[in-house]
Design a protein around this motif. Structure first.
Motif, PDB file in Angstrom:
ATOM      1  N   GLN A 166       0.951  -1.262  -0.064  1.00 23.26           N
ATOM      2  CA  GLN A 166       0.003  -0.096  -0.020  1.00 23.26           C
ATOM      3  C   GLN A 166       0.916   1.274   0.005  1.00 23.26           C
ATOM      4  O   GLN A 166       0.388   2.168  -0.461  1.00 23.26           O
ATOM      5  CB  GLN A 166      -0.991   0.163   1.205  1.00 23.26           C
ATOM      6  N   HIS A 167       1.910   1.327   0.682  1.00 27.34           N
ATOM      7  CA  HIS A 167       2.884   2.495   0.900  1.00 27.34           C
ATOM      8  C   HIS A 167       3.982   2.459  -0.055  1.00 27.34           C
ATOM      9  O   HIS A 167       4.475   3.740  -0.432  1.00 27.34           O
ATOM     10  CB  HIS A 167       3.074   2.542   2.155  1.00 27.34           C
ATOM     11  N   TYR A 168       4.416   1.452  -0.518  1.00 30.53           N
ATOM     12  CA  TYR A 168       5.721   1.656  -1.419  1.00 30.53           C
ATOM     13  C   TYR A 168       5.738   1.042  -3.015  1.00 30.53           C
ATOM     14  O   TYR A 168       6.479   1.146  -3.608  1.00 30.53           O
ATOM     15  CB  TYR A 168       6.873   0.903  -0.720  1.00 30.53           C
ATOM     16  N   TYR A 169       4.545   0.475  -3.182  1.00 33.97           N
ATOM     17  CA  TYR A 169       4.487  -0.244  -4.518  1.00 33.97           C
ATOM     18  C   TYR A 169       3.092   0.051  -5.351  1.00 33.97           C
ATOM     19  O   TYR A 169       2.268   0.342  -4.685  1.00 33.97           O
ATOM     20  CB  TYR A 169       4.483  -1.737  -4.822  1.00 33.97           C
ATOM     21  N   MET A 340      16.403   2.077  -2.479  1.00 27.90           N
ATOM     22  CA  MET A 340      16.599   3.677  -2.904  1.00 27.90           C
ATOM     23  C   MET A 340      15.308   4.260  -2.363  1.00 27.90           C
ATOM     24  O   MET A 340      15.546   5.457  -2.129  1.00 27.90           O
ATOM     25  CB  MET A 340      16.754   3.417  -4.566  1.00 27.90           C
ATOM     26  N   GLN A 341      14.400   3.532  -2.540  1.00 22.48           N
ATOM     27  CA  GLN A 341      12.936   4.182  -1.968  1.00 22.48           C
ATOM     28  C   GLN A 341      13.001   4.456  -0.590  1.00 22.48           C
ATOM     29  O   GLN A 341      12.741   5.505  -0.113  1.00 22.48           O
ATOM     30  CB  GLN A 341      11.778   3.134  -2.179  1.00 22.48           C
ATOM     31  N   LEU A 342      13.712   3.511   0.313  1.00 20.35           N
ATOM     32  CA  LEU A 342      13.727   3.673   1.668  1.00 20.35           C
ATOM     33  C   LEU A 342      14.487   4.958   1.832  1.00 20.35           C
ATOM     34  O   LEU A 342      14.327   5.762   2.906  1.00 20.35           O
ATOM     35  CB  LEU A 342      14.026   2.654   2.355  1.00 20.35           C
ATOM     36  N   ALA A 343      15.808   4.819   1.161  1.00 21.89           N
ATOM     37  CA  ALA A 343      16.910   5.948   1.586  1.00 21.89           C
ATOM     38  C   ALA A 343      16.175   7.431   1.235  1.00 21.89           C
ATOM     39  O   ALA A 343      16.253   8.544   1.819  1.00 21.89           O
ATOM     40  CB  ALA A 343      17.974   5.757   0.636  1.00 21.89           C
ATOM     41  N   ALA A 344      15.436   7.342   0.057  1.00 20.57           N
ATOM     42  CA  ALA A 344      14.630   8.787  -0.285  1.00 20.57           C
ATOM     43  C   ALA A 344      13.592   8.996   0.560  1.00 20.57           C
ATOM     44  O   ALA A 344      13.569  10.186   0.945  1.00 20.57           O
ATOM     45  CB  ALA A 344      14.268   8.541  -1.765  1.00 20.57           C
ATOM     46  N   GLN A 394      22.610  12.252  -4.172  1.00 21.06           N
ATOM     47  CA  GLN A 394      22.766  11.747  -2.856  1.00 21.06           C
ATOM     48  C   GLN A 394      22.117  10.442  -2.264  1.00 21.06           C
ATOM     49  O   GLN A 394      22.665   9.540  -1.479  1.00 21.06           O
ATOM     50  CB  GLN A 394      21.861  12.924  -1.667  1.00 21.06           C
ATOM     51  N   VAL A 395      20.973  10.085  -2.626  1.00 18.28           N
ATOM     52  CA  VAL A 395      20.151   8.849  -2.363  1.00 18.28           C
ATOM     53  C   VAL A 395      20.814   7.538  -2.815  1.00 18.28           C
ATOM     54  O   VAL A 395      21.095   6.750  -2.116  1.00 18.28           O
ATOM     55  CB  VAL A 395      18.762   8.902  -2.973  1.00 18.28           C
ATOM     56  N   LEU A 396      21.406   7.723  -4.190  1.00 15.71           N
ATOM     57  CA  LEU A 396      22.199   6.777  -4.781  1.00 15.71           C
ATOM     58  C   LEU A 396      23.603   6.377  -3.888  1.00 15.71           C
ATOM     59  O   LEU A 396      23.911   5.244  -3.600  1.00 15.71           O
ATOM     60  CB  LEU A 396      22.367   6.992  -6.186  1.00 15.71           C
ATOM     61  N   ASP A 397      24.270   7.587  -3.415  1.00 14.85           N
ATOM     62  CA  ASP A 397      25.435   7.459  -2.739  1.00 14.85           C
ATOM     63  C   ASP A 397      25.067   6.744  -1.538  1.00 14.85           C
ATOM     64  O   ASP A 397      25.984   5.945  -0.859  1.00 14.85           O
ATOM     65  CB  ASP A 397      26.183   8.796  -2.511  1.00 14.85           C
ATOM     66  N   LYS A 398      24.077   6.963  -0.868  1.00 12.41           N
ATOM     67  CA  LYS A 398      23.569   6.486   0.435  1.00 12.41           C
ATOM     68  C   LYS A 398      23.455   4.874   0.248  1.00 12.41           C
ATOM     69  O   LYS A 398      23.948   4.366   1.227  1.00 12.41           O
ATOM     70  CB  LYS A 398      22.473   6.903   1.050  1.00 12.41           C
ATOM     71  N   VAL A 399      22.949   4.314  -0.764  1.00 17.71           N
ATOM     72  CA  VAL A 399      22.774   3.031  -0.963  1.00 17.71           C
ATOM     73  C   VAL A 399      24.068   2.536  -1.479  1.00 17.71           C
ATOM     74  O   VAL A 399      24.537   1.198  -0.804  1.00 17.71           O
ATOM     75  CB  VAL A 399      21.702   2.925  -2.004  1.00 17.71           C
ATOM     76  N   LEU A 400      24.805   3.017  -2.214  1.00 17.37           N
ATOM     77  CA  LEU A 400      26.133   2.201  -2.647  1.00 17.37           C
ATOM     78  C   LEU A 400      26.991   2.256  -1.811  1.00 17.37           C
ATOM     79  O   LEU A 400      28.055   1.542  -1.745  1.00 17.37           O
ATOM     80  CB  LEU A 400      26.403   3.031  -4.034  1.00 17.37           C
ATOM     81  N   SER A 401      26.944   3.233  -0.822  1.00 19.25           N
ATOM     82  CA  SER A 401      28.265   3.356   0.156  1.00 19.25           C
ATOM     83  C   SER A 401      27.709   2.608   1.345  1.00 19.25           C
ATOM     84  O   SER A 401      28.791   2.325   2.339  1.00 19.25           O
ATOM     85  CB  SER A 401      28.458   4.869   0.473  1.00 19.25           C
ATOM     86  N   GLY A 402      26.325   2.258   1.602  1.00 18.37           N
ATOM     87  CA  GLY A 402      26.124   1.367   2.776  1.00 18.37           C
ATOM     88  C   GLY A 402      25.784   2.525   3.852  1.00 18.37           C
ATOM     89  O   GLY A 402      25.843   1.908   4.953  1.00 18.37           O
ATOM     90  N   LYS A 403      25.869   3.760   3.825  1.00 19.46           N
ATOM     91  CA  LYS A 403      25.692   4.687   4.989  1.00 19.46           C
ATOM     92  C   LYS A 403      24.347   4.564   5.820  1.00 19.46           C
ATOM     93  O   LYS A 403      23.365   4.347   5.084  1.00 19.46           O
ATOM     94  CB  LYS A 403      26.073   5.988   4.714  1.00 19.46           C
TER      95      LYS A 403
END
Length: 403
Positions: A166-169, A340-344, A394-403
């Motif tokens: 309901q909330h993400y897809y 990506m969705q959660l980081a955004a 910024q979102v992509l970097d957060k996911v790819l860096s694992g921060k």
């Protein structure tokens, strides 16, 4: 005069003979198609193909102009070892789609129309029906004032399949997904990180299956005002601000839009073969919506287009898994888009639309860490789309860096 009459009669007899041969051939095709169908009745994919052939032969017989050319026939080509990239096939093609020569690989996710609002989702352990979020005929401006902050969602909520859907897809009516396929913990456990390197080798590939897509103020045929310009901006930020090595492929693959995925696939595969250092592949698009819909948001006082992550499931509602469109990386792809969705959501609430799930695979089988991203729509300005690349990077970097 008598000689002329004789020639005329001879010509008419010849024409009648040709017509009978054509008709006879058509009836033979229909007969043998029906005969084969008796043996194929338990094979759904084959049965669907036979239905198409019957329809096509009837078109040829009674409306030859509608059935002329290779475009109609190409809609039903399946992949095999020799036709690796003929991906335009439908598992069940409607008569209207045959006549319209509709491209089944197009996304057009936000403009899914009213009929797609009631989406039947195959849920293990749940009999509920989920409703997807789609464009409305009235003017719709998706706006949110957001700044970087903590907007974390509990794992307990995410593990609730109903809540997650309901909330993400948004699940397109052409496909289904259930709780055994969308296990949040499994997706979050996937390693989506990459290591930055000082070597001058590409780590990220950005390309555009539909590189001709433009915005409200784009100049037709000018890549500097199309979605390619948006890719240029994303490339620049990822390299200059975050230190990734990025290869931006600006090839145009949609001169024949109906076959853009077919054309792009071997080119992208060649790039990946030539650059084995690439770990992330991003197919950057611009969505198509109703002219009354605007996918806009405001972050830190800057107007920008919303973005949407997209996944193909290689599975249709009507026939289940599409064996000839295999993708061994579906779970990896789903992990990338969900992270990506959660980081955004955490950094910039309102920046992203729901993740869109559809039935085919959209060349996402070429790399585990694949993202298909829709940046705004034709109702956004180019500047709004370009502005969206700062938070996206910024979102992509957060996911790819694992921060």
């Amino acid at each position: 005069m008598g000689k002329m009459l004789k020639v005329t009669r001879k010509r008419k007899r010849k024409e009648r003979g040709v017509r009978w041969i054509v008709r006879g051939t058509g009836f033979l095709v229909l007969f043998f198609t029906a005969l084969i169908a008796v043996f194929a009745i338990h094979n759904t994919n084959l049965w669907n193909r036979l239905q198409y052939q019957i329809c096509y032969q009837m078109l040829k017989q009674y409306a030859p102009l509608l059935a002329s050319g290779s475009a109609v026939q190409s809609l039903y080509i399946e992949e095999d070892d020799t036709t690796m990239y003929d991906m335009q096939s439908e598992s069940q093609l409607s008569y209207e789609q045959i006549l319209a020569k509709k491209d089944p690989q197009e996304t057009q996710a936000a403009d899914a129309s009213e009929e797609n609002k009631d989406i039947s989702v195959d849920q293990t352990g749940s009999g509920n029906t989920q409703t997807g979020e789609n464009g409305n005929p009235s003017v719709e401006t998706a706006s949110a004032s957001a700044s970087a902050g903590e907007n974390l969602v509990s794992l307990e909520k995410l593990n609730d399949f109903d809540y997650l859907i309901q909330h993400y897809y948004t699940v397109d009516k052409s496909t289904t997904i259930n709780s055994s396929q969308l296990v949040v913990q499994n997706l979050l456990n996937k390693n989506c990180t990459i290591q930055k390197t000082t070597e001058d080798v590409p780590q990220i590939l950005i390309y555009h299956t539909h590189g001709s897509e433009g915005y409200a103020d784009s100049v037709e045929g000018d890549p500097n005002t199309s979605v390619i310009a948006v890719g240029n901006r994303l490339t620049q930020i990822l390299q200059d601000t975050y230190g990734y090595h990025v290869l931006h492929d600006t090839g145009i693959y949609d001169t024949d839009r109906d076959h853009a995925y077919n054309v792009a696939a071997p080119a992208i595969q060649k790039i990946l073969q030539d650059h084995p250092s690439i770990e992330v592949v991003i197919d950057l698009h611009r969505d198509g919506v109703a002219d009354t819909t605007r996918l806009a948001t405001n972050i830190n006082g800057v107007d920008m287009a919303q973005v949407m992550f997209f996944n193909g499931l290689s599975k249709t509602t009507a026939t289940g898994d599409i064996d000839y469109l295999r993708n061994p990386y579906i779970e990896d792809n789903l992990a990338m888009s969900l992270k990506m969705q959660l980081a955004a959501t955490e950094l910039y609430p309102g920046f992203t639309r729901k993740i869109y799930l559809k039935s085919y695979r959209y060349n996402m089988h070429l790399c585990p860490k694949s993202l298909l991203i829709e940046v705004g729509a034709q109702t956004n300005t180019l500047q709004e789309a370009v502005n969206a690349m700062d938070p996206l990077a910024q979102v992509l970097d957060k996911v790819l860096s694992g921060k």
